[in-house]
Design an enzyme around this catalytic site. Structure first.
Site, mmCIF file in Angstrom:
data_model
loop_
_atom_site.group_PDB
_atom_site.id
_atom_site.type_symbol
_atom_site.label_atom_id
_atom_site.label_comp_id
_atom_site.label_asym_id
_atom_site.label_seq_id
_atom_site.Cartn_x
_atom_site.Cartn_y
_atom_site.Cartn_z
ATOM 1 N N GLU A 28 0.873 -1.173 0.000
ATOM 2 C CA GLU A 28 0.000 0.000 0.000
ATOM 3 C C GLU A 28 0.914 1.228 0.000
ATOM 4 O O GLU A 28 1.816 1.311 0.842
ATOM 5 C CB GLU A 28 -0.894 -0.003 1.251
ATOM 6 N N LYS A 88 4.539 0.150 9.482
ATOM 7 C CA LYS A 88 4.503 1.470 8.843
ATOM 8 C C LYS A 88 3.872 2.516 9.750
ATOM 9 O O LYS A 88 4.277 3.673 9.738
ATOM 10 C CB LYS A 88 3.713 1.382 7.536
ATOM 11 N N ARG A 148 5.511 -12.803 9.580
ATOM 12 C CA ARG A 148 6.163 -11.512 9.375
ATOM 13 C C ARG A 148 7.554 -11.558 9.971
ATOM 14 O O ARG A 148 7.794 -12.240 10.960
ATOM 15 C CB ARG A 148 5.404 -10.411 10.137
HETATM 16 P P1 ATP Z 1 2.740 -2.488 8.090
HETATM 17 O O1 ATP Z 1 2.106 -3.451 9.036
HETATM 18 O O2 ATP Z 1 4.184 -2.235 8.299
HETATM 19 O O3 ATP Z 1 1.953 -1.243 7.903
HETATM 20 P P2 ATP Z 1 1.551 -3.626 5.795
HETATM 21 O O4 ATP Z 1 1.364 -5.085 5.832
HETATM 22 O O5 ATP Z 1 0.364 -2.764 6.026
HETATM 23 O O6 ATP Z 1 2.756 -3.246 6.711
HETATM 24 P P3 ATP Z 1 1.736 -3.450 3.015
HETATM 25 O O7 ATP Z 1 2.141 -2.287 2.198
HETATM 26 O O8 ATP Z 1 0.318 -3.865 2.968
HETATM 27 O O9 ATP Z 1 2.194 -3.145 4.465
HETATM 28 O O10 ATP Z 1 2.669 -4.695 2.730
HETATM 29 C C1 ATP Z 1 2.927 -5.196 1.444
HETATM 30 C C2 ATP Z 1 3.290 -6.640 1.550
HETATM 31 O O11 ATP Z 1 4.429 -6.798 2.409
HETATM 32 C C3 ATP Z 1 2.177 -7.450 2.159
HETATM 33 O O12 ATP Z 1 2.006 -8.623 1.389
HETATM 34 C C4 ATP Z 1 2.657 -7.776 3.542
HETATM 35 O O13 ATP Z 1 2.183 -9.024 3.941
HETATM 36 C C5 ATP Z 1 4.174 -7.773 3.375
HETATM 37 N N1 ATP Z 1 4.814 -7.395 4.636
HETATM 38 C C6 ATP Z 1 4.608 -6.262 5.356
HETATM 39 N N2 ATP Z 1 5.319 -6.277 6.490
HETATM 40 C C7 ATP Z 1 6.012 -7.439 6.496
HETATM 41 C C8 ATP Z 1 6.931 -8.059 7.411
HETATM 42 N N3 ATP Z 1 7.280 -7.455 8.536
HETATM 43 N N4 ATP Z 1 7.444 -9.256 7.091
HETATM 44 C C9 ATP Z 1 7.115 -9.853 5.934
HETATM 45 N N5 ATP Z 1 6.257 -9.338 5.040
HETATM 46 C C10 ATP Z 1 5.702 -8.154 5.306
HETATM 47 MG MG MG Z 2 -1.277 -3.928 4.590
#
Ligand code: ATP
Ligand code: MG
Length: 570
Positions: free
Chosen positions: A47, A283, A273
């Site tokens: 995102e 984020k 994760r």
């Molecule tokens: P955050 O929780 O940091 O806001 P998010 O999951 O909302 O992260 P996205 O932009 O939706 O952030 O993430 C894009 C992709 O990266 C998703 O498929 C998510 O599962 C993966 N991702 C995000 N954080 C991690 C992590 N700590 N380890 C592995 N994969 C991750």
């Molecule tokens: Mg997300």
């Protein structure tokens, strides 16, 4: 075993000698069974509401890496269904970071917002088939009628609207006839499902907000759980790999795909994760650090963001190597910082030139060295790689050494310079300390030495040994530089805080120590931004993008050994 039943269990193959991760094995099994004659397709779906962090690197390496490994395809898809927090700045930063890691989406760059018209069509299909309805309950009423983990929810009074009425209301939602929050489109599934995600979840909401990609074209926005499976299907994704917090959403993912005429049938598989000790990979919390201005921005070299790590001097290969080493499992993963730092050292060590720099200078005067004399010593740029060449390091009567390479009253195990003691100045001469000069407060201000002209190059012809070898720079030739030394952002290996906390109080106060007047050897003055060096005995340093030849700025990527406590004493 039916295909779906095997998807999320452990598939560790006991006959396999080399440990492989369960997703690779799952894909191999799918290919062996000829389930994907056209090959596999994955996607990385960020995102654009922040910069990418090391956790995203894990997902990028998995999705792009596995596509590369199996000669498949990987899409970079911006999951941009929430216009409030998304921006073009984040879109371009994400693209830059994915490329920096060495991955190429070729012609497969997409936005979920590219599919808004198609998604709208799928929603109409659901309505026509009686699988979705327009609900006039407020967000609060929807929450309170959803039930709990132990009690079922209750049906919305609007659940039995006719398909005609729903179609009319939904198209008027699109036309902007209704206020924000006054209506949502909901799936009609089961208000008593044990899985709360299946209790008539919202599929569309009204939001009057300009979108970074579609402008003011839309005032209804599809929810993640509706958008994601359908975007996957539109792109022909075969393996939709996501993190474990979406495990309970999988039933809804499947439901959506089973109730519309989806062009393909992707399957979701979850993995855990990544989190990293002494920092945060969320984020929301990283946004708080930036907005509270306790770091200089998303690319502050202390941040666990890819842009921060790049600025700090971490090479992309180190991050890819790290993501390979930590593996992919479904177990919670809190990785020690030293694992990442070791990858950085291993990536930099073979390739970066060595140089001399003195961080906290102490003047040394070689009393028997002629005042007007100068000479140059040839120094290897790399101890094991002659192709990196050599340089000429100037030497004269006045030098700088590190303050902590001298002790007036040294304890037993201190082998560096001390009164009466002989040490080697690397590449130059053996010198013996003859006197110490103090300032008015009694601190050591200057050290006097004599040198042995017979030891040019650093070895005594009579074979006598010295225990210490120290680095130095010529006072006359050295230039001042700013050097920043980093420690982890937090002192707690598992920092716990919320975005509302006052983060300045929680941060490690030594997370960035700036030294304004370090001394660098002349060859470093013209180093270009991004260039990396090993400052002998001090660690790996990288020229900051803000650096100029007038005031060079170096960031320490990592120290030479993995105990960052040592750094505290430096
Ligand atoms: P955050 O929780 O940091 O806001 P998010 O999951 O909302 O992260 P996205 O932009 O939706 O952030 O993430 C894009 C992709 O990266 C998703 O498929 C998510 O599962 C993966 N991702 C995000 N954080 C991690 C992590 N700590 N380890 C592995 N994969 C991750
Ligand atoms: Mg997300």
């Amino acid at each position: 075993m039916p295909r779906s039943a095997s998807r999320n269990g452990s598939l560790m193959n006991e006959n396999h000698a080399a440990p492989s991760h369960f997703i690779r094995q799952l894909i191999q099994a799918d290919l062996d069974a000829n389930r994907h004659p056209q090959g596999i397709t994955t996607r990385f779906p960020p995102e654009p509401n922040g910069y990418l962090h090391i956790g995203h690197a894990k997902s990028i390496c998995l999705n792009f890496g596995i596509a590369r490994e199996f000669s498949g395809r990987c899409f970079l898809r911006f999951d941009d269904t929430n216009p409030d927090r998304e921006s073009p700045e984040f879109v371009s930063a994400i693209k830059q970071d994915v490329q920096w890691l060495g991955f190429d989406w070729e012609d497969r760059l997409r936005h979920a917002s590219d599919y808004f018209e198609q998604l709208y069509g799928f929603a109409v299909e659901l309505i026509k088939a009686g699988h979705a309805f327009v609900c006039d309950l407020s967000a609060e009423e929807i929450r309170t009628t959803r039930g709990t983990l132990t009690t079922p929810g209750s049906n919305s009074p609007f659940r039995d609207r006719s398909a005609e009425e729903n179609l009319d209301l939904f198209s008027r939602m699109r036309d902007g006839e209704f206020a924000e929050g006054s209506r949502v489109l909901r799936a009609k599934i089961d208000m008593s499902s044990p899985n709360i995600h299946l209790r008539d979840p919202a599929l569309y909401r009204i939001r009057y907000q300009t979108h970074h990609n579609t402008g003011d074209q839309w005032c209804i926005y599809p929810m993640y759980d509706f958008t994601h499976p359908l975007s996957d299907a539109i792109e022909g994704v075969t393996h939709s790999l996501c993190t474990l917090e979406f495990e309970d959403n999988r039933a809804l993912y499947d439901w959506v795909l089973e109730h519309v005429s989806a062009p393909a049938r992707p399957y979701q598989t979850e993995f855990s994760r990544l989190s990293l000790e002494y920092t945060v990979v969320s984020k929301r919390l990283l946004t708080a650090l930036v907005s509270q201005q306790v770091v200089s921005g998303w690319d502050d070299p202390r941040m666990p963001t890819l842009s921060g790590m790049r600025r700090r001097g971490f090479p992309p290969e180190a991050i890819v190597d790290f993501c390979g080493r930590i593996g992919v499992t479904r177990n919670q993963q809190n990785v020690e910082l030293s694992v990442l730092e070791n990858c950085v050292r291993e990536a930099l060590d073979p390739s970066v030139p060595r140089a001399f720099s003195v961080l906290r200078p102490l003047k040394v005067v070689i009393e028997n060295y002629p005042d007007d004399q100068e000479e140059h010593f040839v120094a290897q740029n790399h101890p094991n790689d002659a192709s990196l060449g050599e340089r000429h390091v100037p030497f004269c009567r006045e030098l700088f050494i590190e303050q902590d390479d001298f002790m007036e009253n040294p304890p037993g195990k201190f082998f560096r310079l001390a009164p009466g003691r002989e040490v080697r100045l690397r590449y130059a001469y053996l010198v013996t300390c003859t006197d110490v000069i103090h300032d008015e407060n009694g601190n050591v201000a200057e050290v006097r030495c004599t040198y042995d002209p017979e030891t040019r190059g650093g070895n005594a012809p009579d074979g006598r040994k010295v225990k210490g070898t120290i680095h130095w720079v010529s006072a006359k030739h050295a230039q001042d530089a700013t050097v920043r030394l980093y420690e982890p952002l937090f002192n707690d290996p598992e920092p716990k805080f919320s975005s509302e906390d006052n983060l300045a109080d929680i941060l490690n106060p030594n997370s960035c120590v700036t030294i304004e007047q370090a001394k660098i050897e002349p060859s470093l003055v013209s180093a270009k931004p991004g260039a990396c060096f090993q400052f002998e005995r001090l660690g790996y340093f990288c020229v900051d993008p803000t650096s100029t030849e007038v005031t060079p700025v170096f960031n320490r990527a990592v120290s030479l050994r993995d105990t960052w406590q040592r750094v505290k004493n430096q």
